[in-house]
Write an enzyme that holds these catalytic residues in place. Structure first.
Site: not given
Length: 558
Positions: A334, A421
Site C-alpha cells: 500500500c 493488505h
C-alpha cells in the site's frame, strides 16, 4: 439491553484480550454475543462487509473480536475510527466511511455528533444480540476528557453497563491504579464499576492474595480473576509494534526487516511472516537494520508523503536502493508500495500541504491521491496461486511499461509492490512469494489455523482464570440500566433475546455465590475517605443488597 463494559487503568492494560476472551467464552456457551468499541484511535484497520452489502472500514481488534464471537464483523461494532494523520489531527471514519477530520483544538466540540452515532450503533447491536461486550479506550479516569466521553463511562451511563476495570500488573502499581481509577470517578460512574481483573501476572499467586483481599475490602468490589502472563498470547494489535512474541527462535536462518515508519498502518500484514519457523521478523529504523536483511518489507502508512521524507532523512532510501542493487528482494505494501514508484501527487491535499514528490524510483508507477477512499475485498491470483486481501487507500496507481501487475500493484524483478493488505495471510500466496524471493520451499504453516488457535487460547485462559459465569450473570443483569427492575432484583431476567436460558444460568450462579463465605464489609468511613461512597450495582459479585466485597467465587483462580 444486556452488556458489559471492559475498561482499563491505562492503554494496553489488556482490555482487548479480556474482551476477545469473553466473546469466545460466551459464544462457547451458546450466547449470541457481539463485540463493540465506540471509538478506536488506530491506523490498523480492516475492511468488512456492511449489512447492506457495501464495504466498510473498522478497527482490526473488533474484526478479530467478531471472529472470536463467531459472528460476522460489521461497522456498528466500531462506529468511530480515528486514524491519526499527525500529532494533532485525525481522519474520522464514521460507520465504516470517511467523515472529515477532528483536531486537538476542537476535540470535544468536534466529536459531539460522533457520540450520537456511536450510541445509536450500540443500541442497534443490543437489539440484535443477546450480550454486547464493549471495550473501552484508554482509561475511564481521564477526567480531563470526561465531559465529552462516549467510549468509557459515557457509554456505561448511556446503556447502564456494569463495568470491570482491567489492570496490567506487569507495569507495576496495579493496586494503586485500580483504586485510583475508581476514586477519581464521579459517584454516578462509580456506581457502575462492578469489579476488577488483574492481567499479566507471573510469580507466586499466594503473594498476590493479600493485595486482592485489600483491594476488595477497600473498594467493596470483587476481583473477578487474575490472568497469568502468557508469552505466546498475542492478537492483531492496534497500538503495540512489538513483535517479540512472534519472532522465531534460535533456529531462524533468514532475516526479514520491516521498516518502522512513523505513521505505520496495518502492520499486521507481517504477522504471517512471523509464524514461519525459519524467519526472524524485526522492525528496522536505520540503514544498519536493513543492511543484512534477506527480505525488506516497506509497510503501509497513513501519511505516505511525510513518511517518505522521514525515510530519506534517515538515509533509508539509500539503504533500500542498495538492497535492491544487490539483487535482494523488497516488498512494498500500500503506502510502502507507493513510495517505491516515481511521482506521488496529492493535488487535493488528502494527506497534507505537499502537492507532489518524487518516490524512490524502484518501480515504474505513478500514484495520484483522490478524496474518495477505495474499500475493497479483492480476490485474484499471483505467482501461480490464488490470493485475496483487502484495500484501504486514497491513492490511484498507474503502471508504466517497465513493470508487470502484482496483486493490484506492480513487480519488476525482485521488487514487489501490492495494494492488497492481508495477502500474506493466505498460505499459498505467502509460500509462493517466499519461494520467489528467498528460494525456500513453502512450509506447512497455516495462518488461519494459527489465528483460531490464538482465539481458543485466549478463550481457554479466561475460562480457567476468570469467573465467567459471574461475568455472564453481570452482563445479563438489568440492574442499573434505564429499563432495569427495582434495586435488589439482581436475578431478574433481561428483556429481549437473552431469554430464559441466560436467566436460568444467572440464577444457578447466584445461588452458588450466596453459599460462598463472604468477606467483612468495610466501614463507610473507610470508603468515604477516598470518595468510594457509591456501591456497585447488585449482581456484581456481592450480595443483592449492593455489594459486600465477596471475592471468594468472583475472584476466580489466584
Amino acid at each position: 439491553m444486556s452488556g458489559l463494559l471492559v475498561a482499563g487503568t491505562t492503554s494496553d492494560a489488556g482490555k482487548s484480550v479480556v474482551t476477545t476472551g469473553l466473546c469466545r467464552a460466551f459464544a462457547r456457551r451458546g450466547v449470541k454475543v457481539a463485540p463493540y468499541k465506540a471509538q478506536n484511535m488506530s491506523n490498523n484497520s480492516m475492511v468488512c462487509a456492511a449489512p447492506d452489502g457495501t464495504t466498510a472500514e473498522i478497527g482490526r481488534a473488533q474484526w478479530v473480536q467478531a471472529r472470536a464471537a463467531r459472528v460476522a464483523p460489521e461497522p456498528a461494532m466500531n462506529p468511530v475510527l480515528l486514524k491519526p494523520g499527525s500529532d494533532r489531527r485525525s481522519h474520522v471514519v464514521l460507520m465504516g466511511h470517511p467523515a472529515g477530520e477532528v483536531s486537538s483544538h476542537d476535540w470535544e466540540a468536534g466529536r459531539r455528533h460522533l457520540a450520537t452515532a456511536a450510541h445509536a450503533a450500540y443500541d442497534d447491536l443490543a437489539s440484535r444480540f443477546d450480550v454486547i461486550v464493549a471495550e473501552g479506550a484508554g482509561s475511564p479516569a481521564e477526567i480531563n476528557l470526561r465531559a465529552g466521553d462516549y467510549v468509557n463511562m459515557g457509554l456505561a451511563r448511556h446503556a447502564g453497563l456494569p463495568t470491570i476495570i482491567v489492570g496490567d500488573i506487569d507495569r507495576g502499581g496495579v493496586f494503586a491504579a485500580m483504586y485510583g481509577t475508581l476514586a477519581l470517578l464521579e459517584p454516578e460512574d462509580q456506581a457502575l464499576i462492578s469489579g476488577f481483573v488483574i492481567n499479566k501476572f507471573r510469580g507466586d499467586a499466594g503473594l498476590l492474595k493479600p493485595g486482592l483481599d485489600s483491594l476488595e475490602s477497600l473498594t467493596e468490589r470483587p476481583v473477578f480473576g487474575v490472568l497469568p502472563w502468557e508469552p505466546s498470547l498475542w492478537l492483531d494489535s492496534e497500538d503495540a509494534l512489538d513483535l517479540d512474541g512472534r519472532r522465531a527462535g534460535a533456529g531462524a536462518t533468514r532475516k526479514v526487516a520491516v521498516v518502522r515508519l512513523p505513521r505505520i498502518s496495518n502492520f499486521t500484514d507481517v504477522d504471517a511472516l512471523g509464524l514461519e519457523p525459519d524467519l526472524d521478523v524485526v522492525f528496522a529504523s536505520s540503514p544498519a537494520d536493513v543492511a543484512d536483511a534477506d527480505l525488506v518489507v516497506l509497510p503501509g502508512t497513513r501519511s505516505t508523503i511525510s513518511d517518505l521524507a522521514w525515510l530519506r532523512s534517515r538515509g533509508l532510501d539509500v539503504a533500500l536502493t542498495e538492497h535492491v542493487r544487490r539483487g535482494r528482494p523488497l516488498l512494498g505494501i500500500c503506502g510502502g508500495f507507493q513510495m517505491l514508484g516515481g511521482v506521488i501527487a496529492d493535488p487535493d491535499g488528502v494527506e497534507g500541504s505537499v502537492a507532489e514528490v518524487e518516490g524512490l524510483g524502484l518501480l515504474d508507477v505513478r500514484t495520484d491521491f483522490t478524496p474518495a477512499k477505495n474499500l475493497r475485498l479483492p480476490t485474484g491470483s499471483a505467482l501461480g496461486v490464488g490470493a485475496s486481501g483487502y484495500e484501504i487507500h486514497h491513492g490511484r496507481i498507474t503502471r508504466g511499461d517497465g513493470v508487470s501487475e502484482f496483486l493490484g500493484g506492480a513487480r519488476a524483478g525482485q521488487v514487489f509492490g501490492t495494494m492488497w493488505h492481508g495477502s500474506l495471510e493466505g498460505d499459498a500466496l505467502r509460500g509462493a512469494l517466499l519461494e520467489a524471493t528467498l528460494g525456500r520451499e513453502p512450509s506447512d504453516v497455516s495462518f488461519p489455523a494459527a489465528r483460531e488457535r490464538r482465539l481458543n487460547l485466549i478463550g481457554d485462559l479466561v475460562e480457567k482464570h476468570l469467573d465467567i459465569d459471574a461475568l455472564l450473570d453481570l452482563a445479563v443483569s438489568p440492574v442499573g440500566r434505564a429499563d432495569s427492575a427495582p434495586a435488589g432484583r439482581a436475578g431478574s431476567a433481561p428483556a429481549g433475546r437473552a431469554g430464559s436460558a441466560l436467566a436460568g444460568r444467572a440464577d444457578v450462579v447466584r445461588d452458588e455465590r450466596r453459599r460462598v463465605e463472604t468477606n467483612t464489609v468495610p466501614s463507610s468511613a473507610t470508603a468515604d475517605r477516598v470518595g468510594l461512597d457509591t456501591p456497585p450495582p447488585s449482581g456484581s459479585g456481592g450480595s443483592t443488597s449492593g455489594g459486600n466485597g465477596n471475592g471468594s467465587t468472583s475472584g476466580g483462580t489466584r
